[in-house]
Write a protein that holds these residues in place. Structure first.
Motif, short mmCIF file in Angstrom:
data_model
loop_
_atom_site.label_atom_id
_atom_site.label_comp_id
_atom_site.label_asym_id
_atom_site.label_seq_id
_atom_site.Cartn_x
_atom_site.Cartn_y
_atom_site.Cartn_z
N ALA A 1 3.02 5.73 -3.45
CA ALA A 1 3.16 4.29 -3.20
C ALA A 1 4.01 4.02 -1.96
O ALA A 1 3.61 3.23 -1.09
N PHE A 2 5.16 4.67 -1.87
CA PHE A 2 6.03 4.40 -0.72
C PHE A 2 5.47 4.99 0.56
O PHE A 2 5.71 4.46 1.64
N GLY A 3 4.70 6.07 0.46
CA GLY A 3 4.00 6.59 1.63
C GLY A 3 2.96 5.61 2.14
O GLY A 3 2.80 5.41 3.36
N THR A 4 2.25 4.97 1.22
CA THR A 4 1.27 3.96 1.59
C THR A 4 1.94 2.75 2.23
O THR A 4 1.46 2.23 3.24
N ILE A 5 3.06 2.32 1.65
CA ILE A 5 3.79 1.18 2.20
C ILE A 5 4.31 1.51 3.60
O ILE A 5 4.19 0.70 4.53
N GLN B 1 3.29 -2.43 12.74
CA GLN B 1 4.16 -2.49 13.91
C GLN B 1 3.39 -2.20 15.20
O GLN B 1 3.68 -2.78 16.24
N ASN B 2 2.42 -1.31 15.12
CA ASN B 2 1.60 -0.98 16.29
C ASN B 2 0.46 -1.97 16.49
O ASN B 2 -0.15 -1.97 17.55
N GLY B 3 0.17 -2.75 15.48
CA GLY B 3 -0.93 -3.72 15.57
C GLY B 3 -2.30 -3.10 15.47
O GLY B 3 -3.29 -3.68 15.91
N SER B 4 -2.37 -1.91 14.88
CA SER B 4 -3.66 -1.22 14.81
C SER B 4 -4.00 -0.78 13.39
O SER B 4 -4.45 0.35 13.18
N ALA B 5 -3.79 -1.64 12.43
CA ALA B 5 -4.08 -1.29 11.04
C ALA B 5 -5.58 -1.34 10.80
O ALA B 5 -6.23 -2.35 11.07
N PRO B 6 -6.17 -0.25 10.30
CA PRO B 6 -7.61 -0.25 10.01
C PRO B 6 -7.93 -1.21 8.86
O PRO B 6 -7.17 -1.29 7.89
N PRO B 7 -9.03 -1.95 8.97
CA PRO B 7 -9.38 -2.91 7.93
C PRO B 7 -9.59 -2.27 6.55
O PRO B 7 -9.24 -2.86 5.53
N LEU B 8 -10.13 -1.07 6.50
CA LEU B 8 -10.35 -0.39 5.22
C LEU B 8 -9.01 -0.08 4.54
O LEU B 8 -8.87 -0.23 3.34
N PHE B 9 -8.03 0.33 5.33
CA PHE B 9 -6.71 0.64 4.77
C PHE B 9 -6.05 -0.63 4.23
O PHE B 9 -5.42 -0.60 3.17
N ILE B 10 -6.20 -1.73 4.94
CA ILE B 10 -5.63 -3.00 4.47
C ILE B 10 -6.30 -3.43 3.18
O ILE B 10 -5.66 -3.94 2.26
N THR B 11 -7.61 -3.20 3.08
CA THR B 11 -8.35 -3.55 1.87
C THR B 11 -7.91 -2.71 0.68
O THR B 11 -7.81 -3.20 -0.44
N LEU B 12 -7.63 -1.45 0.91
CA LEU B 12 -7.25 -0.53 -0.17
C LEU B 12 -5.77 -0.56 -0.49
O LEU B 12 -5.34 0.07 -1.46
N PHE B 13 -4.98 -1.29 0.28
CA PHE B 13 -3.52 -1.28 0.11
C PHE B 13 -3.10 -1.80 -1.27
O PHE B 13 -2.39 -1.12 -2.00
N LYS B 14 -3.53 -2.99 -1.65
CA LYS B 14 -3.11 -3.57 -2.93
C LYS B 14 -3.58 -2.76 -4.13
O LYS B 14 -2.79 -2.53 -5.05
N PRO B 15 -4.84 -2.29 -4.17
CA PRO B 15 -5.22 -1.46 -5.33
C PRO B 15 -4.40 -0.17 -5.44
O PRO B 15 -4.02 0.23 -6.55
N ILE B 16 -4.09 0.45 -4.31
CA ILE B 16 -3.28 1.67 -4.36
C ILE B 16 -1.89 1.36 -4.90
O ILE B 16 -1.35 2.09 -5.75
N ILE B 17 -1.31 0.27 -4.46
CA ILE B 17 0.03 -0.10 -4.91
C ILE B 17 0.03 -0.43 -6.40
O ILE B 17 0.91 0.00 -7.14
N PHE B 18 -0.97 -1.20 -6.87
CA PHE B 18 -1.01 -1.54 -8.29
C PHE B 18 -1.28 -0.32 -9.16
O PHE B 18 -0.73 -0.21 -10.26
N ILE B 19 -2.08 0.62 -8.67
CA ILE B 19 -2.40 1.82 -9.45
C ILE B 19 -1.20 2.76 -9.52
O ILE B 19 -1.03 3.49 -10.50
N THR B 20 -0.34 2.74 -8.51
CA THR B 20 0.78 3.68 -8.51
C THR B 20 2.10 3.07 -8.95
O THR B 20 2.83 3.67 -9.74
N LEU B 21 2.43 1.88 -8.49
CA LEU B 21 3.75 1.33 -8.79
C LEU B 21 3.87 0.75 -10.20
O LEU B 21 4.95 0.82 -10.80
N LEU B 22 2.81 0.19 -10.73
CA LEU B 22 2.89 -0.37 -12.09
C LEU B 22 3.13 0.73 -13.14
O LEU B 22 4.03 0.59 -13.97
#
Length: 96
Positions: free
Chosen positions: A17-21, A29-50
């Motif tokens: 979770a913290f690696g993903t964050i 910060q670089n302004g180059s976040a891939p759209p797929l990674f942004i889409t998968l961010f919340k599911p990864i966080i909910f699956i790991t942090l909860l």
């Protein structure tokens, strides 16, 4: 569940979770976040942090009651605590 198993699961899930964050923060910060990674961010966080939060609270409850293992009763109590926190957030808007 044994305490050692819970501690290992907590460690593994929190590192993911913290690696993903951290990765998203660096991409942002670089302004180059891939759209797929942004889409998968919340599911990864909910699956790991909860589950991590559930295990941490269950571990604390079991240690407080001096149980030898984390019982399903301790995990149910931790689920109730998490549900109460979310209900408090929803009803009061405190965390908005």
């Amino acid at each position: 569940m044994n305490y050692s198993t819970a501690k290992w699961l907590i460690a593994i899930l929190s590192v993911i979770a913290f690696g993903t964050i951290a990765t998203l923060y660096l991409f942002d910060q670089n302004g180059s976040a891939p759209p797929l990674f942004i889409t998968l961010f919340k599911p990864i966080i909910f699956i790991t942090l909860l589950p991590t939060l559930l295990l941490i609270i269950g571990l604390l409850i079991a240690q407080g009651r001096k149980e030898e293992k984390i019982s399903s009763k301790s995990l149910r109590r931790s689920t109730i605590i998490i549900a109460a926190l979310f209900a408090y957030r929803w009803m009061t808007g405190y965390f908005d």
